[in-house]
Design an enzyme around this catalytic site. Structure first.
Site, PDB file in Angstrom:
ATOM      1  N   ARG A  51       4.769  -7.779 -13.613  1.00  0.00           N
ATOM      2  CA  ARG A  51       4.706  -7.296 -12.225  1.00  0.00           C
ATOM      3  C   ARG A  51       3.559  -7.885 -11.416  1.00  0.00           C
ATOM      4  NH1 ARG A  51       7.501  -4.243 -14.935  1.00  0.00           N
ATOM      5  NH2 ARG A  51       5.914  -4.732 -16.459  1.00  0.00           N
ATOM      6  N   THR A  52       2.342  -7.797 -11.960  1.00  0.00           N
ATOM      7  CA  THR A  52       1.188  -8.146 -11.130  1.00  0.00           C
ATOM      8  C   THR A  52       1.221  -9.635 -10.777  1.00  0.00           C
ATOM      9  OG1 THR A  52       0.003  -6.432 -12.305  1.00  0.00           O
ATOM     10  CG2 THR A  52      -1.314  -7.871 -10.922  1.00  0.00           C
ATOM     11  N   LYS A  80     -10.605 -23.929 -24.875  1.00  0.00           N
ATOM     12  CA  LYS A  80     -11.592 -24.914 -25.372  1.00  0.00           C
ATOM     13  C   LYS A  80     -13.007 -24.373 -25.228  1.00  0.00           C
ATOM     14  CE  LYS A  80      -8.703 -28.359 -23.190  1.00  0.00           C
ATOM     15  NZ  LYS A  80      -8.724 -29.199 -21.978  1.00  0.00           N
ATOM     16  N   ARG A 101      -6.587 -11.774 -13.937  1.00  0.00           N
ATOM     17  CA  ARG A 101      -6.494 -10.697 -14.944  1.00  0.00           C
ATOM     18  C   ARG A 101      -7.192 -11.179 -16.207  1.00  0.00           C
ATOM     19  NH1 ARG A 101      -1.230  -7.314 -16.658  1.00  0.00           N
ATOM     20  NH2 ARG A 101      -1.810  -6.352 -14.683  1.00  0.00           N
ATOM     21  N   HIS A 129      -7.682  -1.455 -12.208  1.00  0.00           N
ATOM     22  CA  HIS A 129      -6.516  -2.254 -11.794  1.00  0.00           C
ATOM     23  C   HIS A 129      -6.291  -1.929 -10.312  1.00  0.00           C
ATOM     24  CE1 HIS A 129      -2.866  -4.404 -11.701  1.00  0.00           C
ATOM     25  NE2 HIS A 129      -2.254  -3.919 -12.771  1.00  0.00           N
TER      26      HIS A 129
HETATM   27  N1   CP Z   1       1.774  -2.623 -13.649  1.00  0.00           N
HETATM   28  C1   CP Z   1       1.366  -3.764 -14.243  1.00  0.00           C
HETATM   29  O1   CP Z   1       0.175  -4.128 -14.199  1.00  0.00           O
HETATM   30  O2   CP Z   1       2.348  -4.470 -14.866  1.00  0.00           O
HETATM   31  P1   CP Z   1       2.157  -5.906 -15.541  1.00  0.00           P
HETATM   32  O3   CP Z   1       1.241  -5.716 -16.729  1.00  0.00           O
HETATM   33  O4   CP Z   1       3.530  -6.362 -15.902  1.00  0.00           O
HETATM   34  O5   CP Z   1       1.487  -6.797 -14.527  1.00  0.00           O
END
Ligand code: CP
Length: 304
Positions: A51-52, A80, A101, A129
């Protein structure tokens, strides 16, 4: 130039403007088709995501911009031994904004310190998040018409669930919010969060049985047990199916209760619940694109 590390980086007034913009994008998508012509978004994902990452990429594409990036640390020079600080200095030469991320808490913040472009924390370990929180708030505001005066139940892995930590942090700034934390003993919300709630005099209770509190909830925020943050498989297996939301439990809830989930879902919401009009988690994913479009526009403007 601004970054987004935590939902608290924006005031509630700034969030209102961001959500108004997201709703305008939803209503008038064509108006924004070329808003990011010539701009490049880098998605640097050191941890898996559907999603993100894809909603960021969809957001930038819908704004007329382009995307570069990696979806796996193993396919980047992190494998590396390159540091996050060096990587972001390079990414700053190639793009105008970056969503990152990382499994290590604080890594996007380290990147932001060395970055020449806005950095968005797209999830750091079990910490925060923020763009999921923006998604959650926009969903609640759009579907309930307000961000105050409700009881929210957060259910599942409240210890490792970064979406939960970010959402609580964000919601404490609104009026008359009451939290009910529903988790097994081993996955309780961290002490630093309950300490903060007590300090701010915000009501909360901690319970184990979901059935007992269902009738009181205006919003139920389900979460999966975070397998990747467990130190041993045995504990994960014991806890993973502790909660399963099904139609029997839904029958105990208010007629207008919203069910949210950041997704991915494993077993914690039975698929039969998807048909219930109160199940809002797939709509929630769609709001994630609009709010990320609004965020990209807002942060790029701050960098001009
Ligand atoms: N909600 C969410 O962060 O989903 P993903 O881990 O798929 O990005």
């Amino acid at each position: 130039m601004r970054h987004l590390m935590s939902p608290l980086d924006f005031t509630t007034e700034e969030l209102e403007r961001l959500f108004d913009l997201a709703n305008d994008i939803e209503q008038n998508p064509r108006k924004y088709d070329h808003a990011c012509d010539g701009k490049i978004l880098a998605t640097c994902f050191y941890e898996p995501s559907t999603r993100t990452r894809l909603s960021f990429e969809s957001a930038m594409t819908r704004l007329g911009g382009r995307i570069i990036g990696f979806s796996d640390a193993a396919s980047s020079s992190a494998s590396k031994g390159e540091s996050v600080s060096d990587t972001i200095r390079i990414i700053s030469c190639y793009s105008d904004i970056c969503a990152m991320r990382h499994p290590k808490e604080g890594a996007p913040m380290v990147a932001a310190e060395k970055s020449g472009i806005p950095v968005i924390n797209a999830g750091d370990g079990g910490h925060q998040h923020p763009t999921q929180t923006l998604t959650d708030l926009l969903t609640i505001r759009s579907m309930k018409g307000k961000l105050d005066n409700f009881t929210i139940g957060l259910c599942g892995d409240l210890k490792f669930g970064r979406t939960v930590h970010s959402l609580i942090n964000a919601l404490v700034r609104y009026q008359n919010i009451r939290f009910i934390f529903i988790s097994p003993e081993e996955l309780k919300v961290p002490d630093y969060i309950t300490d903060m709630l007590r300090e701010k005099n915000i009501p909360y209770e901690e319970v184990i049985r979901l059935e007992d509190v269902m009738p009181h909830l205006d919003i139920l925020y389900m979460t999966r047990v975070q397998k990747e943050r467990f130190f041993n498989e045995e504990d994960y297996v014991r806890l993973k199916d502790f909660y399963i939301l099904d139609t029997v439990k839904m029958a105990l809830a208010k007629k207008d209760m919203l069910v949210l989930h950041p997704l991915p879902r494993v077993n914690e919401i039975s698929v039969e619940v998807d048909k219930d009009p109160r199940a809002a988690y797939f709509k929630q994913a769609k709001y994630g694109v609009y709010v990320r479009m609004a965020l990209i526009l807002t942060l790029l403007e701050s960098a001009q």
